[in-house]
Design an enzyme around this catalytic site. Structure first.
Site, PDB file in Angstrom:
ATOM      1  N   ASP A  95       0.851  -1.184   0.000  1.00  0.00           N
ATOM      2  CA  ASP A  95       0.000   0.000   0.000  1.00  0.00           C
ATOM      3  C   ASP A  95       0.891   1.240   0.000  1.00  0.00           C
ATOM      4  OD1 ASP A  95      -2.541   1.371   0.285  1.00  0.00           O
ATOM      5  OD2 ASP A  95      -3.219  -0.409   1.360  1.00  0.00           O
ATOM      6  N   HIS A 337     -10.828  -3.387   2.720  1.00  0.00           N
ATOM      7  CA  HIS A 337     -10.699  -3.046   4.137  1.00  0.00           C
ATOM      8  C   HIS A 337     -11.574  -1.862   4.541  1.00  0.00           C
ATOM      9  CE1 HIS A 337      -8.134  -0.373   1.917  1.00  0.00           C
ATOM     10  NE2 HIS A 337      -8.024   0.417   2.968  1.00  0.00           N
TER      11      HIS A 337
END
Length: 574
Positions: A95, A337
């Site tokens: 990420d 998420h």
């Protein structure tokens, strides 16, 4: 380009697998399950932030890009994970969170140390405004994405700093070239040199803001702070910045998938993903996952406030990138998420049989769409939202807590308003995706040691919904996902690369059946999905004309061409 016929499995480190019994998932836990991940038939993993962080926003507040959050492990553990993935033929993505850092990052600590700091301009500082009574005010009335003002007063230097998210997440100043160069070196090249295969780019369209920072009109009179995303998304220099970033990535042949909220027009999306523009390889569009959420405040909405016709339109909108006339590439996903579980939002979780049927049907829908497919941990076993019986204290996410506090404050603690807020959180909160992965029927779902205290409570249904149980059942949601991914990979021209087209039906079917085609090289898919709890007339014989081969069904083979069972789905090759 390996990613054009790929399935990428997203991992939330804190909740995937704990290898040392401290109640927090870690890199060792991920490493221990690589054989399982590979068995799914995916091509890559994407790790949510594992960098060092004070964890105010679960790792999206990074205090050191070149270190790992100690409970997760070390840089050496990541290096070993990269090698282990590559040895199995898996790619690995990290990420990339570069709109902001943590307020504990050394850059920000230096920036706030004095007005004359060499790094003062690495963040966005502005002096206070003063009203007619001489009261200090923030530079403007922008609302943070997590609620409250987007500005925080800093006593040390007597100015405000901008944070589009939590107070502890100050925004970096991308206008400063020196800042950008430091980002590329520390957040990107440090890891690219270690062999990662690309990045998911967090909030990829927020780096360029309207630097005049004007006030926005009052749309929510309950609060001083107002919705202002049109002034910090898709800003005037964003494409310049992303093209510059892409130049760094090309040196390592790394791929990117950008998070692209609040970008609705297909022409604007193409500005980010058109191959000739050389910016991002693909983006996450939010059309589908934003369905059924509040327009101004995400949780200000009644649960399941969507229609199937709206879902069809939003799917069609995202699939336009792959219509054969553009040089863009798309993504397909229903969970991540930041989203509640798809079965709880669009399927049926209250009935055991229909839970499994709807989980498989949703798998069939998303895996039949064009572009690169993303699957979130637990989606492959049909994990669902936390039970409605759980108290609000079980919700850990900063966004969830802030919203509940906002409702309490603006309603003066009205129990009806608070009950509605809790209901909305139970339906849409980000916390649901962060419950521990359900591995088996042992305590805490096998996520951590039996005598440990997990950082989040495991779902009550883990004795029945878990990997071990489903791996032994050829008809389970897990087994279906494996078949689905294998078939998708076998026919890339009609799955990943196919051109989407709605199939016109009677208006009465709009809220019952979702039927679409995927056109490939001299052949097509016909995907037929029943979104109801009752049998529906399908009329497949006329659509297939005796030429269709059944590739997949979530109920078994040999079904009627006239009727679809509740939550039944089928994929035909024509």
């Amino acid at each position: 380009m390996w990613w054009k016929n790929a399935t990428i499995y997203q991992i939330y480190p804190a909740s995937f697998r704990d290898s040392n019994g401290d109640g927090i998932g870690d890199i060792g836990g991920i490493h221990s399950q690589l054989d399982y991940i590979q068995s799914l038939g995916v091509d890559a993993i994407w790790l949510c932030p594992m960098y060092d962080s004070p964890q105010h926003d679960m790792g999206y507040d990074i205090s050191n890009y070149e270190a790992v959050y100690p409970p997760y492990g070390s840089v050496s553990d990541i290096e070993q994970l990269i090698s282990a993935c590559h040895a199995r033929g898996l790619r690995i993505l990290l990420d990339l969170v570069v709109n902001h850092t943590s307020d504990e990052h050394a850059w920000f600590q230096e920036s706030r140390s004095s007005l004359s700091s060499a790094k003062r301009d690495w963040y966005i500082w502005r002096p206070a405004r003063y009203d007619a009574e001489g009261k200090r005010r923030a530079p403007n009335n922008w609302r943070s994405c997590f609620g409250g003002s987007a500005w925080t007063w800093d006593e040390t230097t007597g100015e405000y700093y901008l944070h589009l998210f939590a107070t502890q997440q100050p925004d970096l100043n991308w206008e400063n070239r020196e800042t950008r160069e430091a980002i590329y070196a520390s957040a990107m090249e440090f890891w690219l040199r270690k062999g990662i295969d690309g990045f998911r780019v967090d909030t990829a369209n927020t780096y360029s803001k309207d630097t005049s920072f004007p006030d926005v009109p009052v749309t929510d009179p309950r609060t001083e702070w107002q919705y202002a995303s049109h002034l910090f998304c898709n800003g005037p220099r964003i494409h310049e910045y992303l093209r510059e970033m892409a130049g760094v990535l090309r040196k390592y042949d790394a791929m990117t998938v950008g998070e692209l909220p609040l970008t609705k027009d297909i022409e604007d999306v193409l500005g980010y993903v058109s191959a000739k523009e050389e910016k991002l390889d693909m983006v996450f569009q939010f059309d589908v996952v934003d369905l059924g959420t509040g327009a101004d405040r995400r949780y200000s909405v009644e649960p399941r406030s969507w229609t199937l016709s709206q879902l069809k339109e939003r799917v069609r909108a995202t699939q336009r990138l792959m219509d054969g006339e553009s040089d863009g590439w798309s993504t397909a996903f229903l969970e991540n998420h930041d989203q509640a579980r798809c079965v709880s939002r669009w399927g049926c979780e209250r009935n055991v049989e229909l839970w499994g049927q709807s989980a498989k049907m949703l798998a069939m829908m998303v895996a039949s769409l064009s572009g690169t497919l993303f699957v979130y941990q637990g989606q492959e076993i049909g994990m669902v939202n936390a039970p409605a019986s759980w108290g609000v204290e079980e919700y850990k996410d900063v966004e969830s807590r802030n919203y509940y506090d906002f409702v309490r404050q603006t309603s003066n603690g009205d129990p009806v308003a608070l009950a509605a807020a809790r209901t909305a959180l139970q339906h849409l909160a980000r916390d649901h995706a962060r419950l521990p992965m359900q591995w088996d029927a042992s305590p805490h779902a096998g996520f951590t040691a039996p005598d440990a205290t997990p950082w989040m409570r495991a779902h009550d249904n883990y004795p029945d919904v878990n990997v071990k149980r489903q791996a032994l059942d050829g008809q389970s949601v897990l087994s279906f996902w494996k078949r689905m991914l294998a078939v998708r990979k076998e026919y890339p021209d009609v799955f990943a690369q196919g051109v989407f087209a709605n199939v016109d039906r009677l208006e009465d079917d709009d809220e019952k059946l979702f039927i679409f085609e995927k056109r490939g090289e001299g052949r097509k898919l016909l995907v037929v999905l029943n979104f109801t709890e009752s049998e529906q007339e399908a009329g497949l014989e006329a659509m297939l004309g005796g030429k269709g081969k059944l590739l997949l069904s979530n109920t078994g083979e040999g079904e009627s061409l006239r009727l679809l069972r509740p939550y039944e789905g089928r994929v035909y090759l024509v």
